[in-house]
Write an enzyme that holds these catalytic residues in place. Structure first.
Site, PDB file in Angstrom:
ATOM      1  N   LYS A 118       0.535  -1.495  -0.380  1.00 40.37           N
ATOM      2  CA  LYS A 118      -0.226  -0.123   0.094  1.00 40.37           C
ATOM      3  C   LYS A 118       0.890   1.032   0.166  1.00 40.37           C
ATOM      4  O   LYS A 118       0.169   2.196  -0.704  1.00 40.37           O
ATOM      5  CB  LYS A 118      -0.870   0.431   1.320  1.00 40.37           C
ATOM      6  CG  LYS A 118      -2.062  -1.280   1.654  1.00 40.37           C
ATOM      7  CD  LYS A 118      -3.000  -0.861   2.304  1.00 40.37           C
ATOM      8  CE  LYS A 118      -4.185  -2.041   2.498  1.00 40.37           C
ATOM      9  NZ  LYS A 118      -5.123  -1.553   1.814  1.00 40.37           N
ATOM     10  N   ASP A 130     -10.332   1.865   1.348  1.00 36.55           N
ATOM     11  CA  ASP A 130     -10.248   1.206   2.675  1.00 36.55           C
ATOM     12  C   ASP A 130     -10.516   2.535   3.750  1.00 36.55           C
ATOM     13  O   ASP A 130     -11.244   2.989   4.278  1.00 36.55           O
ATOM     14  CB  ASP A 130      -8.925   1.122   3.031  1.00 36.55           C
ATOM     15  CG  ASP A 130      -7.834  -0.581   2.520  1.00 36.55           C
ATOM     16  OD1 ASP A 130      -9.605  -0.921   2.083  1.00 36.55           O
ATOM     17  OD2 ASP A 130      -7.586  -0.593   2.063  1.00 36.55           O
ATOM     18  N   GLY A 187      -0.951  -2.009  14.735  1.00 37.63           N
ATOM     19  CA  GLY A 187      -1.010  -1.644  13.372  1.00 37.63           C
ATOM     20  C   GLY A 187       0.187  -0.250  13.820  1.00 37.63           C
ATOM     21  O   GLY A 187      -0.644   1.340  13.980  1.00 37.63           O
ATOM     22  N   SER A 188       0.389   0.117  11.899  1.00 34.92           N
ATOM     23  CA  SER A 188       1.585   1.042  11.620  1.00 34.92           C
ATOM     24  C   SER A 188       1.634   0.664  10.539  1.00 34.92           C
ATOM     25  O   SER A 188       2.068   1.739   9.662  1.00 34.92           O
ATOM     26  CB  SER A 188       2.633   1.103  12.794  1.00 34.92           C
ATOM     27  OG  SER A 188       3.329  -0.100  12.015  1.00 34.92           O
ATOM     28  N   GLY A 189       1.089   0.003   9.833  1.00 36.01           N
ATOM     29  CA  GLY A 189       1.284   0.216   8.292  1.00 36.01           C
ATOM     30  C   GLY A 189       0.207   1.065   6.830  1.00 36.01           C
ATOM     31  O   GLY A 189      -0.397   2.411   8.146  1.00 36.01           O
ATOM     32  N   GLY A 190       0.531   0.810   6.636  1.00 32.30           N
ATOM     33  CA  GLY A 190      -0.261   1.591   5.382  1.00 32.30           C
ATOM     34  C   GLY A 190      -2.340   1.295   5.663  1.00 32.30           C
ATOM     35  O   GLY A 190      -2.888   1.935   5.454  1.00 32.30           O
ATOM     36  N   MET A 191      -2.733   0.331   6.116  1.00 31.98           N
ATOM     37  CA  MET A 191      -3.946   0.536   6.171  1.00 31.98           C
ATOM     38  C   MET A 191      -4.214   0.834   7.526  1.00 31.98           C
ATOM     39  O   MET A 191      -5.427   1.505   7.464  1.00 31.98           O
ATOM     40  CB  MET A 191      -4.541  -0.890   6.195  1.00 31.98           C
ATOM     41  CG  MET A 191      -5.764  -1.787   7.096  1.00 31.98           C
ATOM     42  SD  MET A 191      -7.027  -0.866   5.947  1.00 31.98           S
ATOM     43  CE  MET A 191      -8.675  -1.143   6.135  1.00 31.98           C
TER      44      MET A 191
END
Length: 272
Positions: A70, A106, A129-133
């Site tokens: 992402k 999203d 969490g810390s990613g794109g989503m």
């Protein structure tokens, strides 16, 4: 009779680290139902720049982008829609005559779900969490007026950066914190992964929560959702997110918006 792709069939794809079947079944069901000469296929890649170049070179109309691509896709497209630019994460690429424009449906789906479930913006939450989503979800919460947020991420750099961008706080672990809403935006509980049977939050935190939100869509009922429902908590599932974001992708690719009944039929077929 199943649709047989021909030389004029418009191709759409998805790129994911672990490709699933929901998008394939959802999109292809609606293409056939609405008489559209489109075909959708799920793919993965070890060479993201070449894969995105292939979208452009082969005239692939659209591409859904999932973890872990992402953020890496951002530098590979020609234009970025505000829905993706603000959070530096994309999940959809649309190809218009060789020009690639990126979106984030999203973000749009999460904003809609918060309203649909009537979640009070005064609700404190912990988001793992810390990613794109995670960026999409945290940004949707911020823009919906949620101010009491904690980002839980072992990656301190990414976790702090996400927390700072949304004016939330960062913790490496949840610890004794027991907020009224828990949100999982990691692969914990995802089918096929090494953490497929694990809970994203401990039993004590789940027991203290009022609502649990898990963006993992495979399976539709993750271990976290099963435990939360067993304890009588309100839940928002990844299936709800994936269905809404897939609908918006479908509209971007085809220019056609199916009816609510048609979408419900496609979701039921995709889950079967």
């Amino acid at each position: 009779m199943a649709h047989v792709p021909g030389k004029d069939t418009v191709l759409c794809i998805s790129l994911a680290g672990r490709p699933g079947t929901f998008g394939v079944r959802f999109h292809n069901y609606l293409y056939q139902l609405l008489g559209l000469d489109y075909y959708y296929k799920a793919m993965t890649t070890q060479d993201l720049p070449a894969a995105v170049g292939g979208i452009r070179a082969l005239g692939i109309r659209g591409c859904g982008v999932s973890m872990p691509y992402k953020e890496a896709c951002m530098a590979l497209v020609d234009e970025i829609d505000p829905s993706a630019a603000a959070i530096e994460s994309i999940n959809t690429i649309v190809n218009d005559a060789g020009r690639l424009k990126a979106y984030n449906t999203d973000y749009l789906a999460v904003r809609h779900l918060l309203e649909q479930h009537r979640v009070d913006p005064g609700t404190a939450f912990a988001l793992r969490g810390s990613g794109g989503m995670a960026k999409a979800v945290a940004s949707a919460l911020r823009d919906a007026g949620f101010t009491q947020g904690t980002i839980v991420a072992r990656n301190e750099q990414a976790g702090r950066q996400l927390a700072d961008s949304c004016d939330y706080r960062w913790l490496a672990e949840l610890g004794d914190l027991c907020p009224p809403m828990l949100i999982n935006v990691t692969p914990i509980g995802m089918a096929g992964g090494i953490e497929a049977e694990q809970l994203a939050f401990g039993l004590e935190a789940i027991a203290a929560a009022q609502r649990v939100f898990d963006v993992v869509a495979m399976p539709a009922r993750t271990p976290l959702i099963i435990e939360a429902q067993k304890q009588g908590k309100a839940v928002i599932t990844g299936l709800e997110v994936i269905a809404l974001q897939a609908l918006e992708q479908f509209v971007l690719y085809t220019g056609v918006r199916p009816t609510a009944e048609q979408v419900a039929q496609a979701v039921a077929y995709a889950r079967a």
